[in-house]
Design a protein around this motif. Structure first.
Motif, mmCIF file in Angstrom:
data_model
loop_
_atom_site.group_PDB
_atom_site.id
_atom_site.type_symbol
_atom_site.label_atom_id
_atom_site.label_comp_id
_atom_site.label_asym_id
_atom_site.label_seq_id
_atom_site.Cartn_x
_atom_site.Cartn_y
_atom_site.Cartn_z
ATOM 1 N N SER A 199 0.835 -1.197 0.000
ATOM 2 C CA SER A 199 0.000 0.000 0.000
ATOM 3 C C SER A 199 0.871 1.248 0.000
ATOM 4 O O SER A 199 1.922 1.273 0.631
ATOM 5 N N GLN A 200 0.411 2.277 -0.708
ATOM 6 C CA GLN A 200 1.109 3.551 -0.697
ATOM 7 C C GLN A 200 0.976 4.201 0.676
ATOM 8 O O GLN A 200 -0.028 4.012 1.360
ATOM 9 N N CYS A 201 1.977 4.980 1.042
ATOM 10 C CA CYS A 201 1.881 5.758 2.279
ATOM 11 C C CYS A 201 0.773 6.793 2.116
ATOM 12 O O CYS A 201 0.589 7.354 1.043
ATOM 13 N N GLU A 202 0.052 7.058 3.196
ATOM 14 C CA GLU A 202 -1.015 8.056 3.181
ATOM 15 C C GLU A 202 -0.401 9.445 3.101
ATOM 16 O O GLU A 202 0.775 9.633 3.368
ATOM 17 N N LYS B 191 0.109 11.619 -0.913
ATOM 18 C CA LYS B 191 -0.001 10.164 -0.890
ATOM 19 C C LYS B 191 1.073 9.537 -1.775
ATOM 20 O O LYS B 191 1.304 9.974 -2.900
ATOM 21 N N GLY C 50 -0.623 16.553 5.148
ATOM 22 C CA GLY C 50 -0.663 16.163 3.749
ATOM 23 C C GLY C 50 -0.525 17.351 2.814
ATOM 24 O O GLY C 50 -0.368 17.204 1.610
ATOM 25 N N ARG D 277 2.644 11.178 5.272
ATOM 26 C CA ARG D 277 3.599 10.130 5.636
ATOM 27 C C ARG D 277 4.460 9.800 4.418
ATOM 28 O O ARG D 277 4.091 10.088 3.295
ATOM 29 N N CYS E 60 5.206 3.576 7.343
ATOM 30 C CA CYS E 60 5.603 4.863 6.778
ATOM 31 C C CYS E 60 5.895 5.831 7.915
ATOM 32 O O CYS E 60 5.231 5.800 8.945
#
Length: 105
Positions: free
Chosen positions: A12-15, A39, A58, A18, A28
């Motif tokens: 999964s990609q980092c949110e 993301k 973010g 992160r 992450c």
């Protein structure tokens, strides 16, 4: 097919807020204050002048009218002096009122 504890089905990609700079990580890292990451980022980016960010952000937020920040990578914006103003958000500096004008209190 049954999955057993410890098996991973996907990555999964980092949110947002992160990052993961290396491959093979299981978690992450959070961006420090004054930095942000979108993301899937490999690194955090410093907030530009006129903006700020809290830890794990973010995106950077623009300084509100009446506040400013002239430096990059800040966690909050500074207030204009009583004799100065900043009419727009995202200001990098404050201005002095012209002759025969005053700031609103």
């Amino acid at each position: 097919m049954q999955q057993h504890a410890g098996q991973r089905a996907h990555c999964s990609q980092c949110e947002a807020g992160r990052y993961a700079a290396e491959t093979g990580l299981t978690a992450c890292g959070a961006c420090s204050s004054g930095r942000f990451a979108t993301k899937g980022s490999e690194a955090c980016t410093l907030c530009s002048a006129g903006t700020y960010a809290a830890m794990g952000a973010g995106s950077c937020d623009a300084c509100a009218a009446g506040r400013f920040e002239s430096q990059i990578g800040k966690t909050e914006c500074r207030s204009c002096l009583r004799t100065e103003y900043s009419a727009t958000s995202g200001s990098k500096s404050c201005s002095r009122c012209p002759p025969r004008h005053r700031t609103d209190s």
